[in-house]
Scaffold this active site. Structure first.
Site, mmCIF file in Angstrom:
data_model
loop_
_atom_site.group_PDB
_atom_site.id
_atom_site.type_symbol
_atom_site.label_atom_id
_atom_site.label_comp_id
_atom_site.label_asym_id
_atom_site.label_seq_id
_atom_site.Cartn_x
_atom_site.Cartn_y
_atom_site.Cartn_z
ATOM 1 N N TYR A 61 0.821 -1.220 0.000
ATOM 2 C CA TYR A 61 0.000 0.000 0.000
ATOM 3 C C TYR A 61 0.854 1.269 0.000
ATOM 4 O O TYR A 61 0.421 2.310 -0.502
ATOM 5 C CB TYR A 61 -1.019 -0.033 1.150
ATOM 6 C CG TYR A 61 -2.182 -0.916 0.773
ATOM 7 C CD1 TYR A 61 -3.143 -0.481 -0.123
ATOM 8 C CD2 TYR A 61 -2.266 -2.226 1.233
ATOM 9 C CE1 TYR A 61 -4.181 -1.309 -0.533
ATOM 10 C CE2 TYR A 61 -3.287 -3.064 0.830
ATOM 11 C CZ TYR A 61 -4.237 -2.594 -0.054
ATOM 12 O OH TYR A 61 -5.247 -3.413 -0.480
ATOM 13 N N HIS A 114 -15.121 1.298 -1.538
ATOM 14 C CA HIS A 114 -14.057 0.327 -1.247
ATOM 15 C C HIS A 114 -12.932 0.932 -0.404
ATOM 16 O O HIS A 114 -11.842 0.370 -0.330
ATOM 17 C CB HIS A 114 -13.499 -0.249 -2.559
ATOM 18 C CG HIS A 114 -14.497 -1.110 -3.280
ATOM 19 N ND1 HIS A 114 -14.279 -1.608 -4.541
ATOM 20 C CD2 HIS A 114 -15.721 -1.563 -2.919
ATOM 21 C CE1 HIS A 114 -15.335 -2.327 -4.916
ATOM 22 N NE2 HIS A 114 -16.222 -2.305 -3.955
ATOM 23 N N THR A 182 -16.438 0.440 -15.197
ATOM 24 C CA THR A 182 -16.421 -0.717 -14.299
ATOM 25 C C THR A 182 -16.951 -1.932 -15.050
ATOM 26 O O THR A 182 -17.858 -1.821 -15.875
ATOM 27 C CB THR A 182 -17.175 -0.446 -12.980
ATOM 28 O OG1 THR A 182 -17.077 -1.589 -12.149
ATOM 29 C CG2 THR A 182 -18.623 -0.073 -13.187
ATOM 30 N N SER A 183 -16.363 -3.084 -14.754
ATOM 31 C CA SER A 183 -16.566 -4.273 -15.580
ATOM 32 C C SER A 183 -17.952 -4.907 -15.442
ATOM 33 O O SER A 183 -18.317 -5.767 -16.224
ATOM 34 C CB SER A 183 -15.525 -5.317 -15.192
ATOM 35 O OG SER A 183 -15.693 -5.620 -13.823
ATOM 36 N N LEU A 207 -14.526 1.291 -21.749
ATOM 37 C CA LEU A 207 -13.743 0.776 -22.866
ATOM 38 C C LEU A 207 -14.426 -0.371 -23.591
ATOM 39 O O LEU A 207 -14.359 -0.489 -24.815
ATOM 40 C CB LEU A 207 -12.389 0.305 -22.313
ATOM 41 C CG LEU A 207 -11.238 0.190 -23.281
ATOM 42 C CD1 LEU A 207 -11.021 1.484 -24.045
ATOM 43 C CD2 LEU A 207 -9.966 -0.188 -22.516
HETATM 44 P P1 NAD Z 1 -13.454 -2.999 -12.679
HETATM 45 O O1 NAD Z 1 -14.225 -4.219 -12.514
HETATM 46 O O2 NAD Z 1 -14.136 -1.747 -12.385
HETATM 47 O O3 NAD Z 1 -12.854 -3.075 -14.211
HETATM 48 C C1 NAD Z 1 -12.239 -2.021 -14.866
HETATM 49 C C2 NAD Z 1 -13.040 -1.646 -16.118
HETATM 50 O O4 NAD Z 1 -12.484 -0.478 -16.679
HETATM 51 C C3 NAD Z 1 -13.012 -2.698 -17.241
HETATM 52 O O5 NAD Z 1 -14.330 -3.011 -17.610
HETATM 53 C C4 NAD Z 1 -12.303 -1.994 -18.424
HETATM 54 O O6 NAD Z 1 -12.900 -2.284 -19.660
HETATM 55 C C5 NAD Z 1 -12.539 -0.545 -18.098
HETATM 56 N N1 NAD Z 1 -11.528 0.376 -18.625
HETATM 57 C C6 NAD Z 1 -10.200 0.186 -18.764
HETATM 58 N N2 NAD Z 1 -9.617 1.299 -19.253
HETATM 59 C C7 NAD Z 1 -10.604 2.220 -19.422
HETATM 60 C C8 NAD Z 1 -10.635 3.566 -19.885
HETATM 61 N N3 NAD Z 1 -9.549 4.207 -20.277
HETATM 62 N N4 NAD Z 1 -11.830 4.201 -19.909
HETATM 63 C C9 NAD Z 1 -12.959 3.565 -19.514
HETATM 64 N N5 NAD Z 1 -12.997 2.294 -19.087
HETATM 65 C C10 NAD Z 1 -11.828 1.628 -19.028
HETATM 66 O O7 NAD Z 1 -12.301 -2.811 -11.766
HETATM 67 P P2 NAD Z 1 -11.059 -3.712 -11.441
HETATM 68 O O8 NAD Z 1 -9.934 -3.082 -12.152
HETATM 69 O O9 NAD Z 1 -11.365 -5.135 -11.696
HETATM 70 O O10 NAD Z 1 -10.880 -3.485 -9.895
HETATM 71 C C11 NAD Z 1 -11.675 -4.100 -8.923
HETATM 72 C C12 NAD Z 1 -11.593 -3.274 -7.663
HETATM 73 O O11 NAD Z 1 -10.217 -3.101 -7.292
HETATM 74 C C13 NAD Z 1 -12.119 -1.867 -7.796
HETATM 75 O O12 NAD Z 1 -13.473 -1.818 -7.640
HETATM 76 C C14 NAD Z 1 -11.323 -1.126 -6.717
HETATM 77 O O13 NAD Z 1 -11.863 -1.296 -5.459
HETATM 78 C C15 NAD Z 1 -9.979 -1.763 -6.791
HETATM 79 N N6 NAD Z 1 -9.089 -0.980 -7.699
HETATM 80 C C16 NAD Z 1 -9.051 0.402 -7.561
HETATM 81 C C17 NAD Z 1 -8.284 1.161 -8.411
HETATM 82 C C18 NAD Z 1 -8.291 2.654 -8.243
HETATM 83 O O14 NAD Z 1 -8.604 3.165 -7.169
HETATM 84 N N7 NAD Z 1 -7.961 3.429 -9.288
HETATM 85 C C19 NAD Z 1 -7.524 0.527 -9.400
HETATM 86 C C20 NAD Z 1 -7.552 -0.877 -9.502
HETATM 87 C C21 NAD Z 1 -8.357 -1.616 -8.642
#
Ligand code: NAD
Length: 234
Positions: A61, A114, A182-183, A207
């Protein structure tokens, strides 16, 4: 690109995920292939992992804190902050992100479901406090109240996201639901779309098609930083 034609009187519920921060240089978890910056998620993001090796967790972290402090909000965060100023009633913004970038862009975040990378809390008495410190070599001092271990204020695997009671209460107050980056695979957020009122217009921006795409009225596919500012232009 046609705009979303949001009306200033619309009441928005906004949910964002890791994708909105991708163009700020913060990798989404999914893009990392199930490893989080090269780490097994259970080792660094679960209560069991913390119990087993708190120094490894704090090193992880601390790296995240250091990296995110070098990143900045992008055009998508900015567009949501501008939108807030243009609406008669403040949008209700929930984010799954822990990176604080919406707050730094100037948005009012009702809940970081989160947790927040820049807060820590006592494992026992639980009260969070602001904390940007890096703990690479030594653990944070124990809680001055109860002696408990200090942990990141992050919702880990196996723990319940924050503010679900508030979310369930406000979901039906909006007439537009806007979901960004978000996915549709992270629960319970992926289910919010099924709980909004029948009259609510539901919009996804990201995306690729999310897993819950069938529930949306509109899908706008592309990088959030590129398409969201145009979509939100009045
Ligand atoms: P997620 O399930 O929200 O997936 C990420 C989504 O973002 C995917 O569907 C992808 O297609 C989309 N994406 C990628 N690049 C993009 C862009 N440029 N514009 C728009 N969409 C785009 O999230 P995750 O990565 O599976 O993470 C799960 C959890 O982990 C999160 O809910 C969070 O709690 C934590 N996390 C947080 C961060 C952060 O704070 N930035 C980063 C990674 C993970």
């Amino acid at each position: 690109m046609p705009s979303l034609k949001i009306d200033p009187s619309d009441r928005l519920f906004i949910l964002t995920g890791a994708g909105i921060s991708a163009e700020s240089g913060i990798q989404t978890f999914r893009d990392a292939g199930g490893l989080w910056e090269g780490h097994d998620v259970v080792a660094v993001a679960s209560p069991e992992g913390f119990k087993k090796d708190p120094q490894l967790v704090w090193r992880f972290y601390s790296e995240r804190r250091q990296h995110v402090l070098e990143c900045n909000p992008n055009a998508a965060h900015d567009a949501l902050a501008v939108l807030e100023q243009q609406l008669t009633s403040k949008p209700i913004l929930f984010t799954q992100n822990v990176d604080n970038l919406h707050q730094r862009a100037g948005s009012s975040v009702l809940s970081a479901m989160h947790g927040n990378l820049f807060k820590s809390r006592c494992e026992k008495c639980a009260i969070p406090f602001d904390d940007e410190q890096l703990y690479f070599d030594a653990l944070p001092q124990s809680c001055i109240n109860c002696g408990g271990a200090i942990r990141p204020d992050i919702v880990w695997f196996g723990e319940e996201p924050r503010d679900l009671n508030i979310i369930n209460a406000v979901l039906r107050c909006s007439n537009v639901m806007l979901v960004v980056g978000t996915s549709g695979r992270v629960y319970p957020a992926a289910d919010f779309i099924r709980k909004v009122g029948k009259q609510t217009r539901t919009i996804y921006v990201g995306l690729e098609r999310p897993a819950n795409a069938a529930y949306f009225d509109e899908l706008h596919l592309g990088k959030a930083g590129e398409i969201l500012p145009e979509l939100l232009a009045f």
